[in-house]
Design an enzyme around this catalytic site. Sequence first.
Site, PDB file in Angstrom:
ATOM      1  N   CYS A   2       0.843  -1.189   0.000  1.00 19.11           N
ATOM      2  CA  CYS A   2       0.000   0.000   0.000  1.00 19.11           C
ATOM      3  C   CYS A   2       0.879   1.240   0.000  1.00 19.11           C
ATOM      4  O   CYS A   2       1.999   1.215   0.470  1.00 19.11           O
ATOM      5  CB  CYS A   2      -0.951   0.090   1.189  1.00 19.11           C
ATOM      6  SG  CYS A   2      -2.041  -1.314   1.349  1.00 19.11           S
ATOM      7  N   ARG A  27       3.857  -0.502  -4.882  1.00 25.75           N
ATOM      8  CA  ARG A  27       3.624  -0.987  -3.517  1.00 25.75           C
ATOM      9  C   ARG A  27       2.264  -1.642  -3.344  1.00 25.75           C
ATOM     10  O   ARG A  27       1.969  -2.204  -2.290  1.00 25.75           O
ATOM     11  CB  ARG A  27       3.757   0.169  -2.535  1.00 25.75           C
ATOM     12  CG  ARG A  27       5.121   0.826  -2.650  1.00 25.75           C
ATOM     13  CD  ARG A  27       5.403   1.682  -1.496  1.00 25.75           C
ATOM     14  NE  ARG A  27       5.289   0.951  -0.254  1.00 25.75           N
ATOM     15  CZ  ARG A  27       6.194   0.961   0.693  1.00 25.75           C
ATOM     16  NH1 ARG A  27       7.306   1.607   0.522  1.00 25.75           N
ATOM     17  NH2 ARG A  27       6.001   0.321   1.816  1.00 25.75           N
ATOM     18  N   TRP A  74      -3.009  -2.582  -1.478  1.00 23.24           N
ATOM     19  CA  TRP A  74      -2.753  -4.017  -1.628  1.00 23.24           C
ATOM     20  C   TRP A  74      -3.657  -4.677  -0.580  1.00 23.24           C
ATOM     21  O   TRP A  74      -3.460  -4.502   0.616  1.00 23.24           O
ATOM     22  CB  TRP A  74      -1.277  -4.330  -1.357  1.00 23.24           C
ATOM     23  CG  TRP A  74      -0.889  -5.746  -1.653  1.00 23.24           C
ATOM     24  CD1 TRP A  74      -0.482  -6.254  -2.848  1.00 23.24           C
ATOM     25  CD2 TRP A  74      -0.846  -6.840  -0.718  1.00 23.24           C
ATOM     26  NE1 TRP A  74      -0.196  -7.588  -2.725  1.00 23.24           N
ATOM     27  CE2 TRP A  74      -0.410  -7.986  -1.440  1.00 23.24           C
ATOM     28  CE3 TRP A  74      -1.133  -6.977   0.637  1.00 23.24           C
ATOM     29  CZ2 TRP A  74      -0.245  -9.236  -0.846  1.00 23.24           C
ATOM     30  CZ3 TRP A  74      -0.980  -8.232   1.225  1.00 23.24           C
ATOM     31  CH2 TRP A  74      -0.539  -9.335   0.480  1.00 23.24           C
ATOM     32  N   ASN A 100      -2.037   2.364   5.912  1.00 24.76           N
ATOM     33  CA  ASN A 100      -1.236   1.173   5.587  1.00 24.76           C
ATOM     34  C   ASN A 100      -1.060   0.396   6.876  1.00 24.76           C
ATOM     35  O   ASN A 100      -0.829   1.006   7.919  1.00 24.76           O
ATOM     36  CB  ASN A 100       0.176   1.561   5.119  1.00 24.76           C
ATOM     37  CG  ASN A 100       0.178   2.184   3.752  1.00 24.76           C
ATOM     38  OD1 ASN A 100      -0.843   2.225   3.099  1.00 24.76           O
ATOM     39  ND2 ASN A 100       1.328   2.669   3.334  1.00 24.76           N
ATOM     40  N   GLY A 101      -1.096  -0.917   6.805  1.00 20.48           N
ATOM     41  CA  GLY A 101      -0.895  -1.726   8.005  1.00 20.48           C
ATOM     42  C   GLY A 101      -2.131  -2.555   8.300  1.00 20.48           C
ATOM     43  O   GLY A 101      -3.029  -2.676   7.459  1.00 20.48           O
ATOM     44  N   GLU A 488      16.718 -18.619  -7.063  1.00 23.87           N
ATOM     45  CA  GLU A 488      16.402 -17.222  -7.387  1.00 23.87           C
ATOM     46  C   GLU A 488      15.894 -17.111  -8.830  1.00 23.87           C
ATOM     47  O   GLU A 488      14.948 -16.370  -9.107  1.00 23.87           O
ATOM     48  CB  GLU A 488      17.653 -16.361  -7.159  1.00 23.87           C
ATOM     49  CG  GLU A 488      17.527 -14.892  -7.517  1.00 23.87           C
ATOM     50  CD  GLU A 488      16.444 -14.140  -6.754  1.00 23.87           C
ATOM     51  OE1 GLU A 488      15.860 -14.694  -5.820  1.00 23.87           O
ATOM     52  OE2 GLU A 488      16.167 -12.979  -7.134  1.00 23.87           O
ATOM     53  N   LYS A 492      12.281 -15.616  -9.819  1.00 22.74           N
ATOM     54  CA  LYS A 492      12.102 -14.500 -10.773  1.00 22.74           C
ATOM     55  C   LYS A 492      11.076 -14.869 -11.835  1.00 22.74           C
ATOM     56  O   LYS A 492      10.186 -14.099 -12.154  1.00 22.74           O
ATOM     57  CB  LYS A 492      13.420 -14.133 -11.473  1.00 22.74           C
ATOM     58  CG  LYS A 492      14.471 -13.422 -10.677  1.00 22.74           C
ATOM     59  CD  LYS A 492      14.133 -12.017 -10.266  1.00 22.74           C
ATOM     60  CE  LYS A 492      13.369 -11.995  -8.978  1.00 22.74           C
ATOM     61  NZ  LYS A 492      14.057 -11.776  -7.763  1.00 22.74           N
ATOM     62  N   GLU A 495       7.397 -15.218 -10.349  1.00 23.84           N
ATOM     63  CA  GLU A 495       6.685 -14.032  -9.869  1.00 23.84           C
ATOM     64  C   GLU A 495       6.283 -13.088 -10.985  1.00 23.84           C
ATOM     65  O   GLU A 495       5.289 -12.388 -10.864  1.00 23.84           O
ATOM     66  CB  GLU A 495       7.426 -13.322  -8.733  1.00 23.84           C
ATOM     67  CG  GLU A 495       8.698 -12.625  -9.090  1.00 23.84           C
ATOM     68  CD  GLU A 495       9.356 -11.938  -7.886  1.00 23.84           C
ATOM     69  OE1 GLU A 495       8.665 -11.512  -6.951  1.00 23.84           O
ATOM     70  OE2 GLU A 495      10.594 -11.832  -7.902  1.00 23.84           O
ATOM     71  N   HIS A 511      16.379 -37.887  -7.584  1.00 22.18           N
ATOM     72  CA  HIS A 511      15.649 -38.304  -6.384  1.00 22.18           C
ATOM     73  C   HIS A 511      14.176 -37.922  -6.449  1.00 22.18           C
ATOM     74  O   HIS A 511      13.514 -37.823  -5.417  1.00 22.18           O
ATOM     75  CB  HIS A 511      16.314 -37.702  -5.142  1.00 22.18           C
ATOM     76  CG  HIS A 511      17.718 -38.150  -4.956  1.00 22.18           C
ATOM     77  ND1 HIS A 511      18.051 -39.442  -4.609  1.00 22.18           N
ATOM     78  CD2 HIS A 511      18.892 -37.501  -5.147  1.00 22.18           C
ATOM     79  CE1 HIS A 511      19.364 -39.567  -4.549  1.00 22.18           C
ATOM     80  NE2 HIS A 511      19.908 -38.397  -4.885  1.00 22.18           N
ATOM     81  N   LYS A 610       5.806  -4.615  -3.541  1.00 18.89           N
ATOM     82  CA  LYS A 610       7.264  -4.537  -3.415  1.00 18.89           C
ATOM     83  C   LYS A 610       7.749  -4.852  -2.010  1.00 18.89           C
ATOM     84  O   LYS A 610       8.684  -5.598  -1.822  1.00 18.89           O
ATOM     85  CB  LYS A 610       7.742  -3.152  -3.853  1.00 18.89           C
ATOM     86  CG  LYS A 610       9.258  -2.966  -3.774  1.00 18.89           C
ATOM     87  CD  LYS A 610       9.992  -3.882  -4.748  1.00 18.89           C
ATOM     88  CE  LYS A 610      11.487  -3.684  -4.695  1.00 18.89           C
ATOM     89  NZ  LYS A 610      12.186  -4.774  -5.417  1.00 18.89           N
TER      90      LYS A 610
HETATM   91  C1  AGP Z   1      11.767 -10.724  -4.867  1.00 18.57           C
HETATM   92  O1  AGP Z   1      11.756 -10.639  -6.241  1.00 18.57           O
HETATM   93  C2  AGP Z   1      10.479 -10.547  -4.203  1.00 18.57           C
HETATM   94  N1  AGP Z   1       9.729  -9.460  -4.673  1.00 18.57           N
HETATM   95  C3  AGP Z   1      10.473 -10.790  -2.706  1.00 18.57           C
HETATM   96  O2  AGP Z   1      10.771 -12.129  -2.537  1.00 18.57           O
HETATM   97  C4  AGP Z   1      11.411  -9.955  -1.793  1.00 18.57           C
HETATM   98  O3  AGP Z   1      12.735 -10.276  -2.044  1.00 18.57           O
HETATM   99  C5  AGP Z   1      11.050 -10.245  -0.333  1.00 18.57           C
HETATM  100  O4  AGP Z   1       9.717  -9.873  -0.108  1.00 18.57           O
HETATM  101  C6  AGP Z   1      11.970  -9.550   0.640  1.00 18.57           C
HETATM  102  O5  AGP Z   1      11.934  -8.170   0.494  1.00 18.57           O
HETATM  103  P1  AGP Z   1      12.967  -7.253   1.229  1.00 18.57           P
HETATM  104  O6  AGP Z   1      14.326  -7.549   0.675  1.00 18.57           O
HETATM  105  O7  AGP Z   1      12.537  -5.854   0.926  1.00 18.57           O
HETATM  106  O8  AGP Z   1      12.913  -7.577   2.688  1.00 18.57           O
END
Ligand code: AGP
Length: 615
Positions: A2, A27, A74, A100-101, A488, A492, A495, A511, A610
Amino acid sequence: MCGIVGYIGRSEALPVLMDGLRRLEYRGYDSSGVAILNGGSLAVRKAVGRIANLAELIQSEPVHGQVGISHTRWATHGGVTHENAHPHLDQSGHLSLVHNGVIENYQKLREQLTERSHVFQSQTDTEVLAHLVGEAFDRSERRDKAALVEAVREALRQVIGTYGIAVLHADVPGILVGARRGSPLVLGIGKNEHFLASDVSAIVAHTRDVVYLNDYEIVAIQDDRFEISTVSGSGADFQISKVEFSAEAVDKGRFPHYMLKEIYEQPNSVRDAMRGRLSAEEATAKLGGLEMTNADLRSVDRIVLSGCGTAFHAALAGEYLIESLAHIPVECEFASEFRYRNLPLDRDTLVFVISQSGETADTLAALRESQRKGHRTLGICNNVASTIARESDGGVYMHAGPEIGVAATKSFTSQLVILTLLGLLLGRIRHLSHAEGRTIISEMEKLPDLIARTIELDKQIEKIAKKYARAENFLFMGRQANYPIALEGALKLKEISYISASGYPSAELKHGVIALINEETPSLFIAPQDAVFDQNVSNIEEVKARKGPVIAIGTEGDTALAKICDDVILIPHAPDYLTPILAVLPLQLLAYHIAATLGCDVDKPRNLAKSVTVE
Ligand code: AGP
């Protein structure tokens, strides 16, 4: 998670709010809205979906005024609907609030308010807070700034949970009130104007003078002044800071997406992560922010690294890097599990939390849990003004610059660089010789150029991406420090393109994972020329024997991979401890181009935000 923007001044509020919302859209992008005061009249506009929908609505139903608040959502409590979009109104319809929160006790408060004849329009926790503030204000005999601040204070004393809020009231048109606990809020100071924002990137085009509010602080802003106090009613000390980056740093520039821009920024972001931290003379790394002497560091006999998502993958790679460079055992913990695990933390264990945003709720909880146990806990953060950066007992900044794309890219490579610096520092206090330290430093200094050369493979990777973009499943495999890189790469791709993808250590294939191999399922192997190259090749053969397509990331000069793989991407040679930093780049580009080919919204993938500021 948010975004909030507020404005009070002598210009039209709407353009400032809309520009800020666009900059914060990463956000949260389920819905958005604005509330604008024009004298004593309050106008609210809300729309489900992207900010563009709100802009369209406002074009047909314009609003004017010099005081306003806005929000991009969000969803947590309540679905993605017009009613649940912020801003919310109180019972009188004169007070408007964005939040927010999460208000954890909102159900109970809502029941109590309902008993007092309050009627709610939404399912959100936020509307309950708006009603509480409005009720407290209406109880007051005064209609002034002090009464509104007091009403906010009174309401906040009743809530359990986290909040970053901005509030305005039609009866007190020359004032905006903000407050925070657990969700960031920053005050921007301009000439005859002031701003509130959940993230400085929303207002940096207007001012670089800011105050980062602390938990339990309330700010009341007017066009020409501001006052900061606390929820308990006392005054608050504050410091005016200068924002380090400019408005251009949060623009896309010549790139179609922030993610691509941020991938291309990595030669510089990695250089900035190392800047001033490599001492050729002492053949070691200098990490003054740890605030630990060499004697303190020498007594460290175990390291715990914790983070979420990409930051957790950096931690996993850090385990290999630090163990190989410093020979100290490293354990990685998901930050989301940390506080529930009761992890034994001995006196000589060094705990790091890793977070780009510095606001991830789970990572913050891990930091606090470790500190609660009386343990000195360090942070590796990008956002210097973040809660984690401020609450940790020292640490290392990434200096990667603002990362706007929801998919983390440049922050990941900066995290890997910092963990390598840590490995070098700890290794040099133990067994690494001066000559070995010098070699590591000179290899690290080559990194920005090697990264730039790897990114030049972009066109080749784009072609490969187009070839495999329609795959429904993807496997990513690597060994040792490249196993977290495989994880990773899979994250990527998942997501931003919504293709199912998993990462495994290459040898795990037989396995169970091998059951997934067929002609339609591409496997990507990270197989540089290292000590386990032959083992990787054997695993590739196992996939090829079952007709699975294979993309391999190899080392420049390699000719063996091209004989058995369908596609080969050759990255520059680097020592094993630096290869992960290069190997992840093609995976970032591959995910980017697959998502772009599929027409996905690369910078704002569905359901994501984000920074995840709720548990
Ligand atoms: C990564 O591409 C993601 N958007 C997500 O996993 C992110 O890395 C995770 O939420 C941690 O965020 P931060 O580094 O801001 O704590």
